[in-house]
Design a protein around this motif. Structure first.
Motif, PDB file in Angstrom:
ATOM      1  N   ASN A 113       8.192 -39.204   5.093  1.00  0.00           N
ATOM      2  CA  ASN A 113       6.983 -38.902   5.841  1.00  0.00           C
ATOM      3  C   ASN A 113       6.375 -40.202   6.362  1.00  0.00           C
ATOM      4  O   ASN A 113       6.210 -41.152   5.598  1.00  0.00           O
ATOM      5  CB  ASN A 113       5.981 -38.159   4.963  1.00  0.00           C
ATOM      6  N   ILE A 170       2.464 -34.022  16.151  1.00  0.00           N
ATOM      7  CA  ILE A 170       2.904 -35.187  15.388  1.00  0.00           C
ATOM      8  C   ILE A 170       1.745 -36.135  15.129  1.00  0.00           C
ATOM      9  O   ILE A 170       1.618 -36.712  14.052  1.00  0.00           O
ATOM     10  CB  ILE A 170       4.046 -35.924  16.136  1.00  0.00           C
ATOM     11  N   GLN A 228       0.794 -28.151  13.880  1.00  0.00           N
ATOM     12  CA  GLN A 228       0.084 -29.413  14.032  1.00  0.00           C
ATOM     13  C   GLN A 228       0.935 -30.375  14.867  1.00  0.00           C
ATOM     14  O   GLN A 228       2.127 -30.489  14.627  1.00  0.00           O
ATOM     15  CB  GLN A 228      -0.191 -30.049  12.670  1.00  0.00           C
ATOM     16  N   GLU A 271       3.552 -40.812  20.308  1.00  0.00           N
ATOM     17  CA  GLU A 271       4.261 -40.180  19.201  1.00  0.00           C
ATOM     18  C   GLU A 271       5.636 -40.814  18.988  1.00  0.00           C
ATOM     19  O   GLU A 271       6.058 -41.028  17.844  1.00  0.00           O
ATOM     20  CB  GLU A 271       4.374 -38.678  19.440  1.00  0.00           C
ATOM     21  N   SER A 285       7.597 -33.522   7.810  1.00  0.00           N
ATOM     22  CA  SER A 285       6.163 -33.437   8.094  1.00  0.00           C
ATOM     23  C   SER A 285       5.499 -32.335   7.275  1.00  0.00           C
ATOM     24  O   SER A 285       4.280 -32.264   7.196  1.00  0.00           O
ATOM     25  CB  SER A 285       5.949 -33.137   9.577  1.00  0.00           C
ATOM     26  N   LEU A 309       3.159 -42.082   7.802  1.00  0.00           N
ATOM     27  CA  LEU A 309       1.737 -41.793   7.657  1.00  0.00           C
ATOM     28  C   LEU A 309       0.897 -43.057   7.853  1.00  0.00           C
ATOM     29  O   LEU A 309       1.248 -44.135   7.366  1.00  0.00           O
ATOM     30  CB  LEU A 309       1.483 -41.222   6.259  1.00  0.00           C
ATOM     31  N   ILE A 316       7.078 -42.837  15.547  1.00  0.00           N
ATOM     32  CA  ILE A 316       8.336 -42.466  14.883  1.00  0.00           C
ATOM     33  C   ILE A 316       9.304 -43.648  14.872  1.00  0.00           C
ATOM     34  O   ILE A 316       9.960 -43.921  13.858  1.00  0.00           O
ATOM     35  CB  ILE A 316       8.966 -41.244  15.579  1.00  0.00           C
ATOM     36  N   GLU A 356      -0.094 -34.950  12.147  1.00  0.00           N
ATOM     37  CA  GLU A 356       0.696 -35.024  10.920  1.00  0.00           C
ATOM     38  C   GLU A 356       0.825 -36.451  10.402  1.00  0.00           C
ATOM     39  O   GLU A 356       0.866 -36.687   9.198  1.00  0.00           O
ATOM     40  CB  GLU A 356       2.084 -34.433  11.161  1.00  0.00           C
ATOM     41  N   THR A 357       0.933 -37.417  11.328  1.00  0.00           N
ATOM     42  CA  THR A 357       1.124 -38.808  10.913  1.00  0.00           C
ATOM     43  C   THR A 357      -0.187 -39.580  10.866  1.00  0.00           C
ATOM     44  O   THR A 357      -0.195 -40.762  10.513  1.00  0.00           O
ATOM     45  CB  THR A 357       2.085 -39.535  11.875  1.00  0.00           C
ATOM     46  N   THR A 368      10.864 -29.076   9.881  1.00  0.00           N
ATOM     47  CA  THR A 368      11.403 -30.014   8.896  1.00  0.00           C
ATOM     48  C   THR A 368      11.512 -29.393   7.507  1.00  0.00           C
ATOM     49  O   THR A 368      12.344 -29.817   6.709  1.00  0.00           O
ATOM     50  CB  THR A 368      10.560 -31.302   8.849  1.00  0.00           C
ATOM     51  N   SER A 426      16.282 -35.076  12.085  1.00  0.00           N
ATOM     52  CA  SER A 426      15.017 -34.816  12.780  1.00  0.00           C
ATOM     53  C   SER A 426      14.924 -33.360  13.230  1.00  0.00           C
ATOM     54  O   SER A 426      15.937 -32.716  13.510  1.00  0.00           O
ATOM     55  CB  SER A 426      14.910 -35.741  14.004  1.00  0.00           C
ATOM     56  N   LEU A 479       2.787 -31.639   0.931  1.00  0.00           N
ATOM     57  CA  LEU A 479       4.063 -32.335   1.097  1.00  0.00           C
ATOM     58  C   LEU A 479       4.682 -32.631  -0.258  1.00  0.00           C
ATOM     59  O   LEU A 479       5.885 -32.450  -0.470  1.00  0.00           O
ATOM     60  CB  LEU A 479       3.865 -33.644   1.863  1.00  0.00           C
TER      61      LEU A 479
END
Length: 358
Positions: free
Chosen positions: A90, A272, A270, A144, A66, A92, A148, A275-276, A71, A166, A102
């Motif tokens: 990643n 998840i 941040q 979340e 992330s 997204l 994932i 981030e995604t 990570t 992870s 990133l």
């Protein structure tokens, strides 16, 4: 030199803003002037060694990445220390641009950045499916975990990636969550022990679904947990410039390990969903406020948003029910389900005394 304070009301604040615009060299100057610098580097090296031992003995096809502390630490350890030449992955949302930061870290590590995209048409069915799997309409954990797992399925089917590393567990062990900062050291440690044992991590859900430990969680290795719990409070929570930060020694260590990206390691955590790029608005628009109110009245529950209501509807459609509020001791004040008495939270609807009160 920065003086560490244990004053409770200082650490209770959620404001950990950092003065942006400082270059990497300026940040390193401040990092190296910290009175806990030597301790942080020593513990940072030991954590890296422990993580490397876990990773080196496991099959790894890629590292979930992330760009955050957890990570980044795992990516550096996997590629530089264990020397596994694997991509950084990643997940997204399709309408989000890949953050330059990133790409920068991946380039520095000499790693391929594999971006797995998803769209709303994939996201909504995955969320509804996860509600049934987890038997929960927790608005954070369900959504979340669904994203994932959606990313993992696409990785497996489209790229042949099966075994992932992870960062699950780091926030609980090394105090990444702001609500821990207001606790005294002993209370924070006791809470950490409880939540590590009881938390529902996405990795555990995915491994259960797949029927194999395909997601490796080095931070949840027994030796790493024991190491983390033994650390002095001051290297897990401390102040830097104008902010308060958890996972403090990890930030210090990463600033030295990847100095080109030091500024990134002193920015607020941040979630998840940020981030995604999780499209929460796609859910919110599906349940108008009038329907939220009707659902609450008909089922004697509290729903905190349109998103929460959408998940509750999926919960009911999966044939699952909650008792409804009763006010009885040991039951959730929002849905009536039994609560975890140690953590004072409800895994069914997501109520938590730490955040929502009684």
């Amino acid at each position: 030199m920065f003086i560490y304070s244990t004053t409770k009301n200082i650490f209770a604040t959620r404001d950990n803003r950092f003065k942006v615009g400082m270059g990497g060299n300026q940040i390193l100057e401040h990092v190296r002037s910290l009175y806990v610098y030597d301790e942080c580097m020593r513990y940072g090296n030991e954590l890296a060694d422990r993580l490397a031992r876990v990773i080196s003995g496991s099959r790894v096809d890629a590292v979930m990445f992330s760009g955050g502390i957890d990570t980044s630490y795992l990516s550096y350890t996997t590629l530089r220390l264990v020397k596994k030449n694997v991509p950084l992955v990643n997940i997204l949302y399709s309408k989000r641009e890949v953050p330059q930061a990133l790409k920068g870290v991946a380039d520095t590590l000499g790693a391929e950045l594999l971006v797995v995209r998803y769209d709303v048409d994939e996201f909504l069915p995955a969320v509804r499916e996860m509600v049934g799997i987890m038997r929960s309409y927790h608005p954070v954990e369900v959504v979340e975990t669904a994203v994932i797992y959606l990313g993992y399925r696409k990785l497996s089917r489209e790229y042949g990636v099966k075994y992932l590393v992870s960062g699950d567990g780091s926030d609980e062990i090394f105090y990444g969550y702001p609500y821990l900062w207001g606790l005294d050291p002993e209370a924070a440690k006791n809470h950490s022990v409880k939540i590590i044992a009881k938390n529902v991590y996405p990795s555990k859900i995915i491994n259960r679904i797949v029927g194999e430990d395909v997601v490796l969680t080095p931070y949840l290795d027994g030796g790493v947990i024991d190491f983390g719990l033994s650390l002095p409070h001051r290297v897990k929570i401390n102040t830097f410039r104008e902010g308060i930060f958890g996972k403090f020694f990890m930030r210090v260590w990463l600033s030295e390990a990847l100095p080109e990206h030091a500024e990134r390691f002193w920015t607020p955590k941040q979630p998840i969903r940020a981030e995604t790029g999780i499209p929460m608005d796609a859910i919110e628009s599906l349940v108008p406020p009038s329907e939220v109110n009707s659902l609450m009245k008909e089922n004697n529950v509290i729903l905190r948003s349109s998103i929460h209501a959408y998940l509750f509807k999926a919960f009911r459609e999966a044939g699952l029910t909650v008792p409804g509020r009763t006010g009885k001791e040991g039951t959730c004040p929002h849905c009536g389900s039994p609560i975890d008495r140690d953590l004072l939270r409800c895994d069914t609807c997501g109520w938590w005394a730490n955040i929502h009160g009684y």
